[in-house]
Scaffold this motif. Structure first.
Motif, PDB file in Angstrom:
ATOM      1  N   LYS A  19       0.829  -1.205   0.000  1.00  0.00           N
ATOM      2  CA  LYS A  19       0.000   0.000   0.000  1.00  0.00           C
ATOM      3  C   LYS A  19       0.868   1.260   0.000  1.00  0.00           C
ATOM      4  O   LYS A  19       0.548   2.237  -0.687  1.00  0.00           O
ATOM      5  CB  LYS A  19      -0.930  -0.015   1.211  1.00  0.00           C
ATOM      6  CG  LYS A  19      -1.944   1.077   1.181  1.00  0.00           C
ATOM      7  CD  LYS A  19      -2.989   0.894   2.238  1.00  0.00           C
ATOM      8  CE  LYS A  19      -3.959   2.056   2.159  1.00  0.00           C
ATOM      9  NZ  LYS A  19      -5.149   1.857   2.882  1.00  0.00           N
ATOM     10  N   ALA A  20       1.956   1.254   0.755  1.00  0.00           N
ATOM     11  CA  ALA A  20       2.858   2.407   0.786  1.00  0.00           C
ATOM     12  C   ALA A  20       3.492   2.631  -0.588  1.00  0.00           C
ATOM     13  O   ALA A  20       3.582   3.771  -1.061  1.00  0.00           O
ATOM     14  CB  ALA A  20       3.938   2.204   1.848  1.00  0.00           C
ATOM     15  N   LEU A  67       2.244   1.667  -3.452  1.00  0.00           N
ATOM     16  CA  LEU A  67       1.179   2.098  -4.364  1.00  0.00           C
ATOM     17  C   LEU A  67       0.903   3.591  -4.186  1.00  0.00           C
ATOM     18  O   LEU A  67       0.770   4.327  -5.170  1.00  0.00           O
ATOM     19  CB  LEU A  67      -0.095   1.286  -4.116  1.00  0.00           C
ATOM     20  CG  LEU A  67      -1.301   1.645  -4.966  1.00  0.00           C
ATOM     21  CD1 LEU A  67      -1.030   1.299  -6.426  1.00  0.00           C
ATOM     22  CD2 LEU A  67      -2.527   0.892  -4.479  1.00  0.00           C
ATOM     23  N   GLU A  68       0.846   4.029  -2.945  1.00  0.00           N
ATOM     24  CA  GLU A  68       0.632   5.453  -2.675  1.00  0.00           C
ATOM     25  C   GLU A  68       1.807   6.272  -3.208  1.00  0.00           C
ATOM     26  O   GLU A  68       1.609   7.366  -3.742  1.00  0.00           O
ATOM     27  CB  GLU A  68       0.456   5.677  -1.174  1.00  0.00           C
ATOM     28  CG  GLU A  68       0.105   7.078  -0.791  1.00  0.00           C
ATOM     29  CD  GLU A  68      -1.305   7.466  -1.170  1.00  0.00           C
ATOM     30  OE1 GLU A  68      -1.552   8.679  -1.295  1.00  0.00           O
ATOM     31  OE2 GLU A  68      -2.156   6.581  -1.353  1.00  0.00           O
ATOM     32  N   LEU A  69       3.021   5.733  -3.088  1.00  0.00           N
ATOM     33  CA  LEU A  69       4.191   6.417  -3.629  1.00  0.00           C
ATOM     34  C   LEU A  69       4.088   6.571  -5.143  1.00  0.00           C
ATOM     35  O   LEU A  69       4.404   7.625  -5.690  1.00  0.00           O
ATOM     36  CB  LEU A  69       5.469   5.665  -3.256  1.00  0.00           C
ATOM     37  CG  LEU A  69       6.774   6.232  -3.799  1.00  0.00           C
ATOM     38  CD1 LEU A  69       7.050   7.607  -3.202  1.00  0.00           C
ATOM     39  CD2 LEU A  69       7.922   5.291  -3.522  1.00  0.00           C
ATOM     40  N   SER A  70       3.618   5.536  -5.824  1.00  0.00           N
ATOM     41  CA  SER A  70       3.475   5.645  -7.283  1.00  0.00           C
ATOM     42  C   SER A  70       2.391   6.667  -7.651  1.00  0.00           C
ATOM     43  O   SER A  70       2.529   7.380  -8.649  1.00  0.00           O
ATOM     44  CB  SER A  70       3.169   4.275  -7.897  1.00  0.00           C
ATOM     45  OG  SER A  70       1.895   3.832  -7.512  1.00  0.00           O
ATOM     46  N   ARG A  71       1.351   6.766  -6.847  1.00  0.00           N
ATOM     47  CA  ARG A  71       0.314   7.778  -7.103  1.00  0.00           C
ATOM     48  C   ARG A  71       0.864   9.190  -6.922  1.00  0.00           C
ATOM     49  O   ARG A  71       0.602  10.077  -7.728  1.00  0.00           O
ATOM     50  CB  ARG A  71      -0.875   7.574  -6.168  1.00  0.00           C
ATOM     51  CG  ARG A  71      -1.734   6.413  -6.541  1.00  0.00           C
ATOM     52  CD  ARG A  71      -2.952   6.348  -5.647  1.00  0.00           C
ATOM     53  NE  ARG A  71      -3.647   5.092  -5.874  1.00  0.00           N
ATOM     54  CZ  ARG A  71      -4.242   4.402  -4.934  1.00  0.00           C
ATOM     55  NH1 ARG A  71      -4.268   4.845  -3.695  1.00  0.00           N
ATOM     56  NH2 ARG A  71      -4.846   3.273  -5.212  1.00  0.00           N
ATOM     57  N   VAL A  72       1.617   9.380  -5.842  1.00  0.00           N
ATOM     58  CA  VAL A  72       2.214  10.690  -5.587  1.00  0.00           C
ATOM     59  C   VAL A  72       3.256  11.001  -6.656  1.00  0.00           C
ATOM     60  O   VAL A  72       3.384  12.143  -7.103  1.00  0.00           O
ATOM     61  CB  VAL A  72       2.831  10.735  -4.169  1.00  0.00           C
ATOM     62  CG1 VAL A  72       3.684  11.962  -3.971  1.00  0.00           C
ATOM     63  CG2 VAL A  72       1.741  10.672  -3.118  1.00  0.00           C
ATOM     64  N   SER A 103       3.323  16.600  -1.236  1.00  0.00           N
ATOM     65  CA  SER A 103       2.571  15.345  -1.075  1.00  0.00           C
ATOM     66  C   SER A 103       3.512  14.191  -0.747  1.00  0.00           C
ATOM     67  O   SER A 103       3.184  13.330   0.075  1.00  0.00           O
ATOM     68  CB  SER A 103       1.800  15.023  -2.349  1.00  0.00           C
ATOM     69  OG  SER A 103       0.823  15.987  -2.584  1.00  0.00           O
ATOM     70  N   LEU A 129       3.460  11.923   2.651  1.00  0.00           N
ATOM     71  CA  LEU A 129       3.419  10.457   2.614  1.00  0.00           C
ATOM     72  C   LEU A 129       4.528   9.864   3.477  1.00  0.00           C
ATOM     73  O   LEU A 129       4.288   8.958   4.286  1.00  0.00           O
ATOM     74  CB  LEU A 129       3.536   9.952   1.180  1.00  0.00           C
ATOM     75  CG  LEU A 129       3.701   8.438   1.023  1.00  0.00           C
ATOM     76  CD1 LEU A 129       2.445   7.716   1.493  1.00  0.00           C
ATOM     77  CD2 LEU A 129       4.023   8.079  -0.407  1.00  0.00           C
ATOM     78  N   ARG A 143       3.725  10.371   7.120  1.00  0.00           N
ATOM     79  CA  ARG A 143       2.638   9.485   7.557  1.00  0.00           C
ATOM     80  C   ARG A 143       3.166   8.062   7.792  1.00  0.00           C
ATOM     81  O   ARG A 143       2.819   7.412   8.788  1.00  0.00           O
ATOM     82  CB  ARG A 143       1.538   9.489   6.490  1.00  0.00           C
ATOM     83  CG  ARG A 143       0.213   9.038   7.004  1.00  0.00           C
ATOM     84  CD  ARG A 143      -0.905   9.298   6.027  1.00  0.00           C
ATOM     85  NE  ARG A 143      -0.762   8.474   4.841  1.00  0.00           N
ATOM     86  CZ  ARG A 143      -0.865   8.926   3.591  1.00  0.00           C
ATOM     87  NH1 ARG A 143      -1.100  10.190   3.351  1.00  0.00           N
ATOM     88  NH2 ARG A 143      -0.735   8.112   2.581  1.00  0.00           N
TER      89      ARG A 143
END
Length: 151
Positions: free
Chosen positions: A55-56, A58-63, A71, A75, A78
């Motif tokens: 999940k981390a 995936l969030e990194l790829s989104r950012v 952002s 991340l 967080r």
């Protein structure tokens, strides 16, 4: 011959019952149940860590698709707050934050990009494509190192 006929038949004792179970069988059953529960808890814990790691990333790829340093900073903060004590992570900012991130890595990756990080955080400047990729790779290395240490 008459004497043999006058004998009473043999009375056999009843067959041994399987219930109640002997104490050593209860111990074996309890050990099997406890070890199964511990194994399931361990697998669930490992799966949750793997889930958080995925999940981390995936969030990194989104950012990473937005090229927003603030952002990316949020991340990383967080993720750090979920793995380290709040009193350690929360008060840090600027260079102290970057030094702390580097301290948790085997080799420094954040301080060499200090100007890019600070300009993106405090001056709202978008980094160049090359600098952004370095920031993303540094963040990815930090996330992977964080989750490898806990494995």
């Amino acid at each position: 011959m008459d004497k043999l006929l006058s004998l009473d038949p043999l009375i056999l004792p009843p067959e041994p019952s399987y219930w109640p179970l002997p104490s050593h069988v209860w111990i074996i059953i309890a050990a099997a149940v406890i070890s199964t529960l511990l194994l399931l808890a361990l697998r669930r814990y490992q799966a949750s860590k793997s889930y958080l790691h995925r999940k981390a990333l995936l969030e990194l790829s989104r950012v990473g698709a937005h090229r927003d340093t603030a952002s990316l900073h949020r991340l990383l903060r967080r993720i750090a707050l979920t793995h380290f004590p709040r009193h350690t992570v929360a008060p840090m900012s600027g260079e102290a934050w970057l030094r702390w991130l580097d301290k948790t890595l085997p080799e420094p990756r954040f301080m060499p990009l200090k100007a890019v990080w600070l300009a993106g955080l405090y001056q709202d400047q978008q980094p160049s494509s090359q600098d952004w990729h370095q920031c993303i790779h540094a963040s990815e290395a930090w996330i992977n190192t964080l989750y490898e240490e806990q494995a």
